[in-house]
Design an enzyme around this catalytic site. Structure first.
Site, PDB file in Angstrom:
ATOM      1  CG  ASP A  15      47.777  39.809  39.922  1.00 29.14           C
ATOM      2  OD1 ASP A  15      47.202  39.664  41.020  1.00 29.14           O
ATOM      3  OD2 ASP A  15      48.398  38.892  39.361  1.00 29.14           O
ATOM      4  N   GLY A  16      48.300  42.000  42.327  1.00 25.63           N
ATOM      5  CA  GLY A  16      49.414  42.175  43.272  1.00 25.63           C
ATOM      6  C   GLY A  16      49.050  42.781  44.618  1.00 25.63           C
ATOM      7  NE  ARG A  28      44.711  37.544  49.652  1.00 23.19           N
ATOM      8  CZ  ARG A  28      45.474  37.489  48.555  1.00 23.19           C
ATOM      9  NH1 ARG A  28      46.743  37.157  48.648  1.00 23.19           N
ATOM     10  NH2 ARG A  28      44.949  37.743  47.370  1.00 23.19           N
ATOM     11  CG  HIS A  32      42.031  43.460  48.290  1.00 18.71           C
ATOM     12  ND1 HIS A  32      42.602  43.123  47.085  1.00 18.71           N
ATOM     13  CD2 HIS A  32      41.788  42.275  48.917  1.00 18.71           C
ATOM     14  CE1 HIS A  32      42.677  41.801  46.975  1.00 18.71           C
ATOM     15  NE2 HIS A  32      42.202  41.263  48.080  1.00 18.71           N
ATOM     16  CB  SER A  60      38.053  36.849  37.715  1.00 18.59           C
ATOM     17  OG  SER A  60      38.485  35.940  38.702  1.00 18.59           O
ATOM     18  CD  GLU A  62      37.636  32.170  36.334  1.00 16.59           C
ATOM     19  OE1 GLU A  62      37.840  33.399  36.244  1.00 16.59           O
ATOM     20  OE2 GLU A  62      36.902  31.552  35.521  1.00 16.59           O
ATOM     21  CD1 TRP A  64      32.109  34.533  41.488  1.00 15.80           C
ATOM     22  CD2 TRP A  64      31.701  35.210  43.577  1.00 15.80           C
ATOM     23  NE1 TRP A  64      31.328  35.663  41.428  1.00 15.80           N
ATOM     24  CE2 TRP A  64      31.051  36.097  42.688  1.00 15.80           C
ATOM     25  CE3 TRP A  64      31.579  35.446  44.956  1.00 15.80           C
ATOM     26  CZ2 TRP A  64      30.306  37.187  43.117  1.00 15.80           C
ATOM     27  CZ3 TRP A  64      30.834  36.544  45.384  1.00 15.80           C
ATOM     28  CH2 TRP A  64      30.212  37.386  44.480  1.00 15.80           C
ATOM     29  CG  LEU A 126      37.412  57.510  31.843  1.00 13.91           C
ATOM     30  CD1 LEU A 126      38.386  57.134  30.733  1.00 13.91           C
ATOM     31  CD2 LEU A 126      38.159  57.549  33.175  1.00 13.91           C
ATOM     32  CB  ILE A 190      44.581  36.680  28.971  1.00 14.97           C
ATOM     33  CG1 ILE A 190      45.624  36.907  27.858  1.00 14.97           C
ATOM     34  CG2 ILE A 190      43.336  37.490  28.702  1.00 14.97           C
ATOM     35  CD1 ILE A 190      46.079  38.318  27.670  1.00 14.97           C
TER      36      ILE A 190
END
Ligand code: FPP
Length: 240
Positions: A15-16, A28, A32, A60, A62, A64, A126, A190
């Site tokens: 986040d951020g 923004r 990213h 997420s 959300e 969208w 990994l 979360i």
């Protein structure tokens, strides 16, 4: 950097990015793009530290609801990242898997995801899981629906449903629950990430914005994890 063997699975809410860009009076999307650079460093540092599973929350359910222009920029960045990074991840032994609901993704993005998953499917250094179009509630519901279908079609008896069986139907069904959850960017929640899977995960929150989260920051999170005592509901004497 080294980690205890017990630190097998790290899950991160990155986040951020937006605030990082805003602080610099940049769009923004610039945040990213910088976030992708941080992601590259953290994937490498995690592999180096012996982490076996790394699960990153990239988009997420959300997300969208964000402005259309930001969604479209993010989707383009995901496509570009896959085109640019899949081969080098493959050469480093990384297995890439996307967790989430792909229905709303463009054909182009779905195709890149499938190519990257196919290319890396035999790697095991990994396991890098990208949660995209993912929501913890969606994950639990799709598992419930699978279980219902299995019962309805006599593949499963209702009396056999238990926690172990149920969690195999989650999109993380073949991997262990996260040992450590990290959220950057100062918020302490979360946000509908791995809701079931985080039940006994150690939580670590830091103020650092994702584009500034580097190997040293990751080390701090691991150090914090190392001094925790995981009891899984038992008492200290039982652990000792
Ligand atoms: C949070 O920043 C980040 C996202 C919404 C996800 C995008 C993540 C990346 C582009 C990193 C690269 C990941 C991959 C797997 C290619 P935010 O926009 O919520 O920031 P804010 O809270 O400061 O607004």
């Amino acid at each position: 950097m080294s980690s205890k063997p017990a630190l097998a699975h790290v899950a991160i809410i990155m986040d951020g990015n937006g605030r990082w860009a805003k602080q610099r009076k940049l769009p923004r999307t610039a945040g990213h793009k910088q976030g992708i650079k941080a992601t590259r460093e953290i994937v490498e540092a995690s592999a180096e530290a012996g982490v076996k599973y790394l699960t990153l929350f990239a988009f997420s359910s959300e997300n969208w609801k964000r402005p259309k222009a930001e969604i479209s920029a993010l989707m383009n960045l995901f496509i570009q990242s896959l085109q640019n990074e899949a081969q080098s991840l493959h050469e480093k032994g990384v297995r890439l898997k996307f967790l989430g609901h792909r229905n709303a993704f463009s054909d182009g993005l779905c195709q890149q995801i499938e190519l990257a998953e196919e290319l890396t499917c035999r790697n095991d250094k990994l396991f890098l899981n990208i949660a995209a179009g993912y929501g913890g509630r969606w994950d639990i519901l799709q598992a419930v629906n699978h279980v219902i279908q299995d019962v309805l079609h006599d593949r499963l008896a209702a009396s056999d449903i238990n926690e172990d069986l149920f969690e195999k139907r989650l999109v993380t069904g073949d991997i262990p629950a996260p040992d450590l959850f990290i959220r950057t960017g100062g918020e302490q929640r979360i946000s509908n990430f791995l809701l079931w899977q985080l039940a006994y995960t150690e939580l670590y929150f830091c103020d650092t914005l994702w584009p500034d989260f580097d190997t040293d920051e990751l080390k701090k999170a691991f150090e914090s994890y190392r001094v925790r005592q995981r009891r899984f509901g038992l008492i200290q004497e039982q652990i000792a």
